[in-house]
Design a protein around this motif. Structure first.
Motif, PDB file in Angstrom:
ATOM      1  N   ASP A  35      12.768 -16.315   2.956  1.00  0.00           N
ATOM      2  CA  ASP A  35      12.480 -16.398   1.530  1.00  0.00           C
ATOM      3  C   ASP A  35      11.222 -17.246   1.374  1.00  0.00           C
ATOM      4  O   ASP A  35      11.285 -18.412   1.013  1.00  0.00           O
ATOM      5  N   ASN A  36      10.109 -16.657   1.722  1.00  0.00           N
ATOM      6  CA  ASN A  36       8.829 -17.351   1.676  1.00  0.00           C
ATOM      7  C   ASN A  36       7.884 -16.543   0.791  1.00  0.00           C
ATOM      8  O   ASN A  36       7.710 -15.347   1.022  1.00  0.00           O
ATOM      9  N   PRO A  37       7.269 -17.151  -0.203  1.00  0.00           N
ATOM     10  CA  PRO A  37       6.407 -16.392  -1.119  1.00  0.00           C
ATOM     11  C   PRO A  37       5.198 -15.748  -0.448  1.00  0.00           C
ATOM     12  O   PRO A  37       4.595 -14.841  -1.008  1.00  0.00           O
ATOM     13  N   PHE A  38       4.875 -16.183   0.753  1.00  0.00           N
ATOM     14  CA  PHE A  38       3.742 -15.570   1.451  1.00  0.00           C
ATOM     15  C   PHE A  38       4.049 -14.138   1.869  1.00  0.00           C
ATOM     16  O   PHE A  38       3.165 -13.285   1.840  1.00  0.00           O
ATOM     17  N   TRP A  39       5.299 -13.879   2.274  1.00  0.00           N
ATOM     18  CA  TRP A  39       5.604 -12.566   2.846  1.00  0.00           C
ATOM     19  C   TRP A  39       5.384 -11.407   1.879  1.00  0.00           C
ATOM     20  O   TRP A  39       4.779 -10.390   2.278  1.00  0.00           O
ATOM     21  N   PRO A  40       5.815 -11.457   0.629  1.00  0.00           N
ATOM     22  CA  PRO A  40       5.491 -10.342  -0.287  1.00  0.00           C
ATOM     23  C   PRO A  40       3.975 -10.178  -0.482  1.00  0.00           C
ATOM     24  O   PRO A  40       3.476  -9.051  -0.559  1.00  0.00           O
ATOM     25  N   LEU A  64      -4.748 -14.713  10.330  1.00  0.00           N
ATOM     26  CA  LEU A  64      -4.434 -15.393  11.582  1.00  0.00           C
ATOM     27  C   LEU A  64      -4.043 -16.859  11.409  1.00  0.00           C
ATOM     28  O   LEU A  64      -2.978 -17.268  11.890  1.00  0.00           O
ATOM     29  N   PRO A  65      -4.827 -17.679  10.728  1.00  0.00           N
ATOM     30  CA  PRO A  65      -4.446 -19.093  10.600  1.00  0.00           C
ATOM     31  C   PRO A  65      -3.115 -19.290   9.861  1.00  0.00           C
ATOM     32  O   PRO A  65      -2.287 -20.098  10.278  1.00  0.00           O
ATOM     33  N   THR A  66      -2.904 -18.532   8.807  1.00  0.00           N
ATOM     34  CA  THR A  66      -1.664 -18.653   8.040  1.00  0.00           C
ATOM     35  C   THR A  66      -0.474 -18.196   8.866  1.00  0.00           C
ATOM     36  O   THR A  66       0.568 -18.860   8.896  1.00  0.00           O
ATOM     37  N   LEU A  67      -0.625 -17.068   9.555  1.00  0.00           N
ATOM     38  CA  LEU A  67       0.456 -16.567  10.387  1.00  0.00           C
ATOM     39  C   LEU A  67       0.787 -17.546  11.505  1.00  0.00           C
ATOM     40  O   LEU A  67       1.949 -17.810  11.794  1.00  0.00           O
ATOM     41  N   ARG A  68      -0.241 -18.090  12.107  1.00  0.00           N
ATOM     42  CA  ARG A  68      -0.026 -19.063  13.177  1.00  0.00           C
ATOM     43  C   ARG A  68       0.778 -20.258  12.662  1.00  0.00           C
ATOM     44  O   ARG A  68       1.751 -20.683  13.278  1.00  0.00           O
ATOM     45  N   GLU A  69       0.393 -20.778  11.513  1.00  0.00           N
ATOM     46  CA  GLU A  69       1.086 -21.924  10.921  1.00  0.00           C
ATOM     47  C   GLU A  69       2.545 -21.587  10.600  1.00  0.00           C
ATOM     48  O   GLU A  69       3.450 -22.373  10.884  1.00  0.00           O
ATOM     49  N   LEU A  70       2.772 -20.413  10.010  1.00  0.00           N
ATOM     50  CA  LEU A  70       4.139 -20.006   9.684  1.00  0.00           C
ATOM     51  C   LEU A  70       4.995 -19.848  10.938  1.00  0.00           C
ATOM     52  O   LEU A  70       6.154 -20.271  10.965  1.00  0.00           O
ATOM     53  N   LEU A  71       4.432 -19.243  11.972  1.00  0.00           N
ATOM     54  CA  LEU A  71       5.189 -19.045  13.206  1.00  0.00           C
ATOM     55  C   LEU A  71       5.508 -20.365  13.888  1.00  0.00           C
ATOM     56  O   LEU A  71       6.594 -20.522  14.460  1.00  0.00           O
ATOM     57  N   ILE A  72       4.611 -21.312  13.798  1.00  0.00           N
ATOM     58  CA  ILE A  72       4.887 -22.653  14.328  1.00  0.00           C
ATOM     59  C   ILE A  72       6.023 -23.285  13.536  1.00  0.00           C
ATOM     60  O   ILE A  72       6.970 -23.823  14.111  1.00  0.00           O
ATOM     61  N   ASP A  73       5.937 -23.199  12.211  1.00  0.00           N
ATOM     62  CA  ASP A  73       6.992 -23.762  11.357  1.00  0.00           C
ATOM     63  C   ASP A  73       8.348 -23.097  11.609  1.00  0.00           C
ATOM     64  O   ASP A  73       9.389 -23.741  11.517  1.00  0.00           O
ATOM     65  N   LEU A  74       8.321 -21.803  11.918  1.00  0.00           N
ATOM     66  CA  LEU A  74       9.550 -21.059  12.177  1.00  0.00           C
ATOM     67  C   LEU A  74      10.031 -21.235  13.622  1.00  0.00           C
ATOM     68  O   LEU A  74      11.073 -20.699  13.989  1.00  0.00           O
ATOM     69  N   ASP A  75       9.245 -21.944  14.409  1.00  0.00           N
ATOM     70  CA  ASP A  75       9.564 -22.181  15.821  1.00  0.00           C
ATOM     71  C   ASP A  75       9.731 -20.859  16.579  1.00  0.00           C
ATOM     72  O   ASP A  75      10.613 -20.710  17.416  1.00  0.00           O
ATOM     73  N   GLU A  77       8.111 -19.107  19.097  1.00  0.00           N
ATOM     74  CA  GLU A  77       7.133 -19.200  20.179  1.00  0.00           C
ATOM     75  C   GLU A  77       6.778 -17.833  20.760  1.00  0.00           C
ATOM     76  O   GLU A  77       5.646 -17.623  21.189  1.00  0.00           O
ATOM     77  N   THR A  78       7.732 -16.907  20.739  1.00  0.00           N
ATOM     78  CA  THR A  78       7.473 -15.581  21.293  1.00  0.00           C
ATOM     79  C   THR A  78       6.420 -14.838  20.487  1.00  0.00           C
ATOM     80  O   THR A  78       5.444 -14.326  21.036  1.00  0.00           O
ATOM     81  N   THR A  79       6.615 -14.790  19.171  1.00  0.00           N
ATOM     82  CA  THR A  79       5.641 -14.090  18.323  1.00  0.00           C
ATOM     83  C   THR A  79       4.309 -14.822  18.324  1.00  0.00           C
ATOM     84  O   THR A  79       3.251 -14.191  18.335  1.00  0.00           O
ATOM     85  N   LEU A  80       4.345 -16.126  18.340  1.00  0.00           N
ATOM     86  CA  LEU A  80       3.117 -16.914  18.402  1.00  0.00           C
ATOM     87  C   LEU A  80       2.346 -16.582  19.676  1.00  0.00           C
ATOM     88  O   LEU A  80       1.128 -16.383  19.630  1.00  0.00           O
ATOM     89  N   ALA A  81       3.031 -16.466  20.801  1.00  0.00           N
ATOM     90  CA  ALA A  81       2.374 -16.118  22.063  1.00  0.00           C
ATOM     91  C   ALA A  81       1.781 -14.715  22.001  1.00  0.00           C
ATOM     92  O   ALA A  81       0.657 -14.477  22.473  1.00  0.00           O
ATOM     93  N   LEU A  82       2.517 -13.773  21.410  1.00  0.00           N
ATOM     94  CA  LEU A  82       1.997 -12.412  21.253  1.00  0.00           C
ATOM     95  C   LEU A  82       0.763 -12.395  20.359  1.00  0.00           C
ATOM     96  O   LEU A  82      -0.220 -11.688  20.641  1.00  0.00           O
ATOM     97  N   LEU A  83       0.801 -13.172  19.277  1.00  0.00           N
ATOM     98  CA  LEU A  83      -0.336 -13.249  18.352  1.00  0.00           C
ATOM     99  C   LEU A  83      -1.542 -13.860  19.045  1.00  0.00           C
ATOM    100  O   LEU A  83      -2.665 -13.371  18.898  1.00  0.00           O
ATOM    101  N   GLU A  84      -1.325 -14.915  19.808  1.00  0.00           N
ATOM    102  CA  GLU A  84      -2.436 -15.558  20.519  1.00  0.00           C
ATOM    103  C   GLU A  84      -3.025 -14.642  21.580  1.00  0.00           C
ATOM    104  O   GLU A  84      -4.240 -14.576  21.758  1.00  0.00           O
ATOM    105  N   ASP A  85      -2.165 -13.886  22.282  1.00  0.00           N
ATOM    106  CA  ASP A  85      -2.661 -12.912  23.253  1.00  0.00           C
ATOM    107  C   ASP A  85      -3.486 -11.843  22.554  1.00  0.00           C
ATOM    108  O   ASP A  85      -4.554 -11.457  23.028  1.00  0.00           O
TER     109      ASP A  85
END
Length: 91
Positions: A35-40, A64-75, A77-85
């Motif tokens: 339930d995050n206002p960014f997703w819609p 990219l920067p916003t997604l990276r921050e959200l994925l870090i906040d959501l812990d 690591e798998t999606t963050l690693a895929l995004l960084e790759d």
């Protein structure tokens, strides 16, 4: 027969589309669960980008920067690693 032009010539033999799809599939799980206002907003921007002929690689690059921050906040690591790759190999 004319060969179709490849959009990402410098990334020949790298599956950037597949990498983008895997990242988007994992992000979709957060969109469905969070339930995050960014997703819609993100979904709306993605739909607009697709309507203009842009692909998910472009969408992911734009956020990219916003997604990276959200994925870090959501812990996530798998999606963050895929995004960084994806960033390193395709952007």
């Amino acid at each position: 027969m004319t060969e179709a032009l490849e959009r990402y010539i410098t990334f020949r033999n790298i599956d950037c589309v597949g990498k983008s799809e895997r990242v988007m599939e994992r992000i979709q799980q957060h969109i469905d669960a969070e339930d995050n206002p960014f997703w819609p907003y993100f979904q709306k921007q993605r739909a607009q980008a697709h309507a203009m002929g842009f692909d998910d690689l472009r969408v992911l690059h734009n956020y990219l920067p916003t997604l990276r921050e959200l994925l870090i906040d959501l812990d996530d690591e798998t999606t963050l690693a895929l995004l960084e790759d994806l960033e390193v190999t395709c952007m």
